[in-house]
Enzyme design. Structure first.
Site, PDB file in Angstrom:
ATOM      1  N   ARG A 297      31.866  28.984  65.103  1.00 26.99           N
ATOM      2  CA  ARG A 297      32.710  28.809  63.909  1.00 26.99           C
ATOM      3  C   ARG A 297      32.516  29.947  62.926  1.00 26.99           C
ATOM      4  O   ARG A 297      33.482  30.478  62.379  1.00 26.99           O
ATOM      5  CB  ARG A 297      32.409  27.461  63.249  1.00 26.99           C
ATOM      6  CG  ARG A 297      32.993  26.321  64.037  1.00 26.99           C
ATOM      7  CD  ARG A 297      32.672  24.956  63.434  1.00 26.99           C
ATOM      8  NE  ARG A 297      33.406  23.947  64.187  1.00 26.99           N
ATOM      9  CZ  ARG A 297      33.344  22.633  63.970  1.00 26.99           C
ATOM     10  NH1 ARG A 297      32.578  22.152  62.992  1.00 26.99           N
ATOM     11  NH2 ARG A 297      34.051  21.792  64.684  1.00 26.99           N
ATOM     12  N   TYR A 438      41.268  26.999  67.024  1.00 26.91           N
ATOM     13  CA  TYR A 438      40.164  26.797  67.972  1.00 26.91           C
ATOM     14  C   TYR A 438      38.789  26.732  67.290  1.00 26.91           C
ATOM     15  O   TYR A 438      38.661  27.065  66.136  1.00 26.91           O
ATOM     16  CB  TYR A 438      40.215  27.762  69.147  1.00 26.91           C
ATOM     17  CG  TYR A 438      40.080  29.252  68.947  1.00 26.91           C
ATOM     18  CD1 TYR A 438      39.623  29.831  67.787  1.00 26.91           C
ATOM     19  CD2 TYR A 438      40.412  30.106  70.016  1.00 26.91           C
ATOM     20  CE1 TYR A 438      39.493  31.208  67.695  1.00 26.91           C
ATOM     21  CE2 TYR A 438      40.289  31.476  69.930  1.00 26.91           C
ATOM     22  CZ  TYR A 438      39.828  32.020  68.763  1.00 26.91           C
ATOM     23  OH  TYR A 438      39.705  33.370  68.670  1.00 26.91           O
ATOM     24  N   GLU A 439      37.837  26.228  68.011  1.00 26.81           N
ATOM     25  CA  GLU A 439      36.513  25.908  67.448  1.00 26.81           C
ATOM     26  C   GLU A 439      36.638  24.938  66.271  1.00 26.81           C
ATOM     27  O   GLU A 439      35.840  24.978  65.333  1.00 26.81           O
ATOM     28  CB  GLU A 439      35.763  27.174  67.005  1.00 26.81           C
ATOM     29  CG  GLU A 439      35.553  28.212  68.092  1.00 26.81           C
ATOM     30  CD  GLU A 439      34.724  27.709  69.272  1.00 26.81           C
ATOM     31  OE1 GLU A 439      34.063  26.679  69.139  1.00 26.81           O
ATOM     32  OE2 GLU A 439      34.777  28.365  70.338  1.00 26.81           O
ATOM     33  N   GLY A 440      37.609  24.063  66.339  1.00 22.44           N
ATOM     34  CA  GLY A 440      37.838  23.094  65.269  1.00 22.44           C
ATOM     35  C   GLY A 440      38.903  23.572  64.324  1.00 22.44           C
ATOM     36  O   GLY A 440      38.744  24.593  63.654  1.00 22.44           O
TER      37      GLY A 440
END
Lengths: 596, 596
Positions: A297, A438-440
Site C-alpha cells: 500500500r 488495487y491493494e485495497g
C-alpha cells in the site's frame, strides 16, 4: 520526453522534513546519512532515466503477451529487470544477511518513486517481490528464508501476492482456494486466483507465489485463511530448480493501463494439486498478508506520486514548447509558449503542488517507519508505529486519488495532442486509474483509517497529528512573510476542520456507522490534504530559512511559491470536505435502493 | 449492459424547470408541447437503446479503419446512421423547408443526450453535421442551402468543421490554409487540417467540409479568415455527385477514446487545389464558425451529460449485482450487493447528482435559446439570448469536467473489474477526456465566460442570474422541509461566493488580467456548480409540490434526495472555489518560469 528524477526535491524532503540524520542514528542505519542518500539517489536516477524510463511507452504499445500458458514481457523488460536486480535495487532495504543493502525505508521510498515514474508497469514486479520478501522475513522458517529470499533479491526469481478470487475481492473472508495437508508436511493447493500482477512472465527463472487458501476443515471467514508458498518450479534440496509445479496461467487481462504488466488468472491444482508450503502458522494467513499488503500500500502511494511527477514533467515540457496565442497581459507581442498563459500555469502548479506535498508526506512517513522498527526506545518505536500506520491509508488513498487528477490535467495541458496516444500523456491517465483500486480501493483505505487508525484509539493518534500541525502553524505565524502568514491561516482552518471530523468519526463509528462510512473517503481526502499541506508548511519554513541563509536560492524560492499555491488552492478545499462529512451523511443514504 | 434513456427525468426537467408549455407558445413551435416531447423522446429512446447503444463497445473494440485514403466505419455504424437520419433525427430541430422537423432546441437537446449516452463516437457525426447546417442556414446563399441542407438532413451526406491546423489549435488567428479566387467565382483551397472529426468515412455518399482559410491577400489574424464549403465529391447542377474534389484524408489518429469516430488529417489542394465555395462574405469566416461552434459547444456539454449518465447506469447495475462484504450497520447477515455499502452509495449519488444537475441546467438553457430565436418580443429575445450565451461555457465546461469525475467514479465502483476493458466502464473514462478539450478547452470556455460573457457587460448578466437564484433561495426558505431549508442555506452561500467572484472578475479583467485568468476555470466551475445547483433547488421545490399532490411519489422522493445530495456534497465546494479565485491568484503565477 526524458524523465528526470527529482533528486533535489527528494533530498530536500529527506533532510528538512524527514530528518534523515536522525534515521542515520538508528542502530543498523549508521551509514545511511545524507551523503549516502545522495549517492544512492543519483545512481538510482541514472538507471531509471536511462534504462527503465525509455521502455515505458514501448510497454504500453506492445504489452506483455500471453500464448500457450506462457507470458512474454515487452521486449527489453527482461534485460532491464536483470540490470535492476543485479544493481542491488531489489534488495535495497532488505537485510544484508540475504544479499540486501540494508538501507532504510526512507531511501528506498525515494527510489521506488523513481522506478514508478520511469515505468509503472515495470516497477510493479519489484514491488510485489518486496511484498513476498517481507512476508517471508516476518513469518517464514529459517529454511524458507534462506531458500527464497536471496534468489528474490538477486532477481533470479520474483514474487507475487495471490489474494483475489472471482468472488473474493475486497472481501477476503470469501476466499475459497483450499489446501490439503500431505504426509510430508507440504500441502496440495487448489483454486483460481485472479488479478495476479506479474503472475506469469519470462523475466526470471522462477516465480514464488504467496497464496491465501483454506486448509481442509479450517473455520469460515478470515480466521480460516492460511498463507502458502507455491513456487512455479519446485526447488530441489541443492537449490536448483526441479519439476514444474501445478500452477498455470490461463489468461491475462486486457486492461485500461499498466499494460506491460501482465495481470494473470492463475489456476492451481488442475493436475493433482499445486505443491505449497505453509508460511507461519495455519489460519494466520491474513495477518501475514497484511504485512505484505501494508508494504505494498505504501508502494502504491509512491506509484501515485511517481505517475504524477512523470505527468507533470511531460506537461511542463509541452507547455514550454507549444506556441499558441498571445499572453492576456500583453507582455509579449505575439503568440507565446503556452506556459505563459495563467490557466496553464494553474494546471502545472496544481500538478506540482500535489506531487511535492504527497512526496513530502510519504518520505516523512517512511522515516517514521524506520524509527518504528529500529529505534532503541520502545516508547519511541510505538509512537512512530502509530504515526506510520495512520499515514499508510493517506499515502495510499490520497496520493493515488490525486494522481488521477494530476494525470488528467497533464492530458489537458496538451490540448488535442493529449488525446493522441503517441503523445504519451494519455498513458499516465490510463495507468493512474488502477492505483485507487488495487491493494485495497480508496474506500478500503478509508475503512482502515476510520476503523483501525482512528476509532480504535478514540482518535488519539489523529489528534496527536493535529497537535503537531498546530506547532507548524505557530511557527508559520511567527514568520514575517505574507506566504507564511497566509499558510498559517489556511493550515489552521484545515486543522480545525480535521479535528471536527475526527470528533464526528470517533463519536459515531459504533452508534451510526452508516453516517461515518458515508464520509469515510472524504475524511481520508481531508486528512491527506491536511497532512501533505502540513509538510508543505514545514517545507515553506525550511525554504525561508534556506533563502535567508543564501542556500540554493532558486530552489528555495520555488519551494515557497509551490507551498503557497498548495495553501491557497488545495488546503482551501478542506472546509468544504468537512461540511460534506459532518452535514452530508444523511444525503448519502437517503435515496431508496430501488430508485437508483 | 443496456442503456435506458432517462425519459422521465428529461420530461420532468422540461415541464417543471424549462417550462416547455411556454416554449410551445412561441411562434413556429405550437405543436411542441409536453405531449409531443413525450412522444418524441420515447421514440428516440427506442432507437438509441436498441440500435445505437449496442454498437458502442463494438466501436471501441474495432475502431474506424484507415487504408489507402479511405476510412471504413465500424461494422453496423453505416446502417445505424442511415436509420438515424431516415427516422428524422438529423433534421429534428432544422426547418421543415429543408426536410427537417422544426422542433425546438429543448427537445433536440434531450435527444442528443440520448444518442451521446448510447454511443459518443457515433453521435459526433450528426453533431458536426448539425454545425454545418447551422452555418449554411445563417450565412449560405439560397442555392447553397437548397443544394446542401436537404442532403445533410436526410443523411445522404454529412458535414464537418475544419478549423484546426498543426500550428493553429486554440488560436485560430494562426490559420494558414489559403483560398485562391477563380474566374468562375469559386476558390481553390490549399492547406492541412487536423483533428477533423468524421473527416472521412463511408457512412454517407458525400462529405461537406466547412473550412476556414485565408483568401489571397487577406489581412493577418482572425479578421482575414473566410469560410468555405469544400465537398468531398463535386455536386453537379442536377444535384448528382460529380468528380472527386482535391481533399484527401492522409491518416487518422490513434486516440485515447471515442475510437469509432475517425479523427482525420485532411490535405487540401495537393493536386491543383480543392474547389471551394465562399460562405457569406470574405473575412467573416470566424463569425460564421462561431455559429457552428456555439451549437457544437452546447452539443459537447450534452455529450458530457450523456457519458456521465451511461457511466452512472453501468455502475448502478454492477453495484446491484456484485456481492461483497457485510454492510457496516449489520443490517444484513452476510455479504451484500455493494450498493448497500455507504461509500458505494456516495459514489453513485455523486454521479447521479452531477448528471441530473447538468441536465437540468442544459435543458433550461435550451429553452432560453428557443425563446431567444422565436419570441415575438425583442426585449425578451435579448434577455434570453444573454442568458443562453452566459450558459454555453458553463454547459460545455462544467458538464464535461464533471463527466471525467463521474466516469472515473464509474470505474471505481467496479473495483478491479473496472480496469478490465471488457467491463465497459473504462471506455467512458477514456471517452470523457476529449470532452474538456475539443470545441474549445475548458480554459477557452472560461476565457469566453470571463471576457464576452461577464466583463463585457460589466457583470450585468451574471448578476441577473444571481438575482434569479435568490428568488429560488427565498422559495426554498419558505418551505417547511429540512431538505429545502438546508438547500436554501447552501445555495445562499454559493450565490454570495459567486457574486464576490463576479465583482473580482469585473474589477480586474482589464487592470490585472493575469489575476482574473488565473482563476477563470475556477470561476467557470463555480458558476456551473451554482447554476446546476440552482436548477436542482428548483427541482426540489417542484418535487415537494408533486409529492404533496401525490403525483409519482417515488420519482419525486428520489428527486428530493438527489437535490439534497447536490446541496450537501457539491454546492459545498463553492466557497473553497471562491477562496482560490479571490485569494489565490498570485500563487498561480509566482513560480519563476525556469523553475518549472
Amino acid at each position: 520526453m526524458t524523465y528526470r528524477a527529482p533528486v533535489k526535491d527528494m533530498l530536500f524532503a529527506m533532510k528538512e522534513l524527514a530528518n534523515i540524520e536522525a534515521v542515520a542514528q538508528l542502530p543498523g542505519f549508521e551509514d545511511a546519512g545524507f551523503d549516502t542518500a545522495q549517492a544512492v539517489l543519483e545512481e538510482c536516477a541514472k538507471l531509471n532515466e536511462d534504462v527503465i524510463a525509455p521502455l515505458n511507452w514501448e510497454g504500453d504499445l506492445h504489452p506483455s503477451w500471453f500464448e500457450g500458458g506462457e507470458v512474454r514481457a515487452t521486449k527489453g523488460f527482461k534485460q532491464a529487470f536483470q540490470q535492476f536486480a543485479q544493481g542491488g535495487w531489489q534488495g535495497l532495504h532488505h537485510p544484508a544477511d540475504f544479499g540486501g543493502q540494508g538501507l532504510p525505508k526512507l531511501i528506498h521510498a525515494a527510489c521506488i518513486e523513481m522506478t514508478n515514474a520511469a515505468n509503472t508497469s515495470f516497477a510493479l514486479c519489484p514491488l510485489l517481490t518486496d511484498g513476498a520478501i517481507e512476508a517471508l522475513l516476518t513469518a517464514g522458517t529459517e529454511e524458507q528464508r534462506s531458500t527464497y529470499i536471496p534468489k528474490l533479491i538477486d532477481g533470479s526469481w520474483t514474487g507475487t501476492m495471490n489474494l483475489t478470487e472471482p468472488q473474493a475481492g475486497s472481501d477476503l473472508a470469501a476466499v475459497r482456494s483450499r489446501a490439503e495437508p500431505q504426509a510430508d508436511g507440504s500441502y496440495r493447493v487448489f483454486g483460481t486466483k485472479i488479478f495476479i500482477t506479474w503472475g506469469e512472465h519470462d523475466m526470471a527463472e522462477n516465480i514464488v507465489h504467496l497464496v491465501l487458501a483454506r486448509v481442509t476443515g479450517a473455520p469460515e471467514g478470515v480466521k480460516g485463511i492460511s498463507l502458502f508458498i507455491v513456487p512455479k518450479f519446485m526447488v530441489n534440496a541443492d537449490g536448483l530448480l526441479g519439476a514444474r509445479n501445478d500452477v498455470h496461467c490461463v489468461s491475462i487481462e486486457h486492461k485500461l493501463g499498466i499494460k506491460a504488466s501482465p495481470t494473470a488468472v492463475l489456476q492451481y491444482g488442475d493436475n493433482g494439486g499445486a505443491i505449497g508450503y505453509l508460511v507461519g502458522r495455519e489460519n494466520r494467513g491474513l495477518e501475514y498478508m497484511f504485512i505484505m499488503m501494508n508494504a505494498a500500500r505504501f508502494g502504491v502511494g509512491m506509484q501515485g506520486i511517481g505517475v504524477a511527477d512523470r505527468a507533470y514533467q511531460r506537461a511542463v515540457a509541452y507547455a514550454r514548447d507549444r506556441v499558441q496565442s498571445r499572453p492576456v497581459d500583453g507582455s509579449l507581442p505575439g503568440a507565446a509558449p503556452i506556459i505563459h498563459h495563467p490557466d496553464v500555469r494553474r494546471m502545472l502548479m496544481t500538478m506540482r503542488a500535489y506531487t511535492e506535498g504527497c512526496r513530502a508526506m510519504a518520505l516523512v512517513a517512511a522515516a517514521a517507519s524506520d524509527a518504528a522498527h529500529a529505534h532503541p526506545d520502545a516508547e519511541v518505536r510505538k509512537q512512530n508505529a502509530a504515526f506510520y500506520e495512520f499515514m499508510v491509508p493517506l499515502i495510499k488513498g490520497y496520493s493515488t486519488e490525486m494522481s488521477i487528477d494530476v494525470a488528467s490535467l497533464g492530458v489537458q495541458v496538451h490540448g488535442g495532442m493529449g488525446f493522441i496516444e503517441e503523445t504519451g500523456a494519455a498513458q499516465h491517465y490510463r495507468d493512474a486509474k488502477i492505483l485507487t483500486i488495487y491493494e485495497g480501493t480508496t474506500a478500503i483505505q478509508a475503512n482502515d483509517l476510520v476503523g483501525r487508525k482512528t476509532s480504535r484509539d478514540g482518535g488519539a493518534t489523529a489528534r496527536a497529528v493535529a497537535t503537531q500541525v498546530a506547532v507548524t502553524e505557530q511557527q508559520l505565524a511567527q514568520q514575517d512573510s505574507a506566504a507564511a502568514q497566509s499558510f498559517a491561516k489556511r493550515l489552521g482552518a484545515a486543522r480545525e476542520a480535521f479535528l471536527q471530523v475526527v470528533d464526528f468519526v470517533v463519536a459515531h463509528t459504533r452508534s451510526n456507522p452508516n453516517a461515518v462510512f458515508a464520509g469515510s473517503v472524504n475524511y481520508l481526502m481531508l486528512a491527506g490534504n491536511l497532512v501533505a499541506g502540513w509538510q508543505m508548511g514545514r517545507a515553506l519554513l525550511a525554504a525561508e530559512a534556506g533563502l535567508a541563509a543564501g542556500t540554493d536560492s532558486d530552489f528555495m524560492a520555488a519551494k515557497i511559491a509551490t507551498a503557497r499555491f498548495y495553501a491557497d488552492h488545495i488546503l482551501t478545499q478542506v472546509p468544504g470536505l468537512r461540511d460534506r462529512i459532518v452535514d452530508g451523511a444523511d444525503a448519502v443514504t437517503a435515496l431508496a435502493l430501488e430508485a437508483f
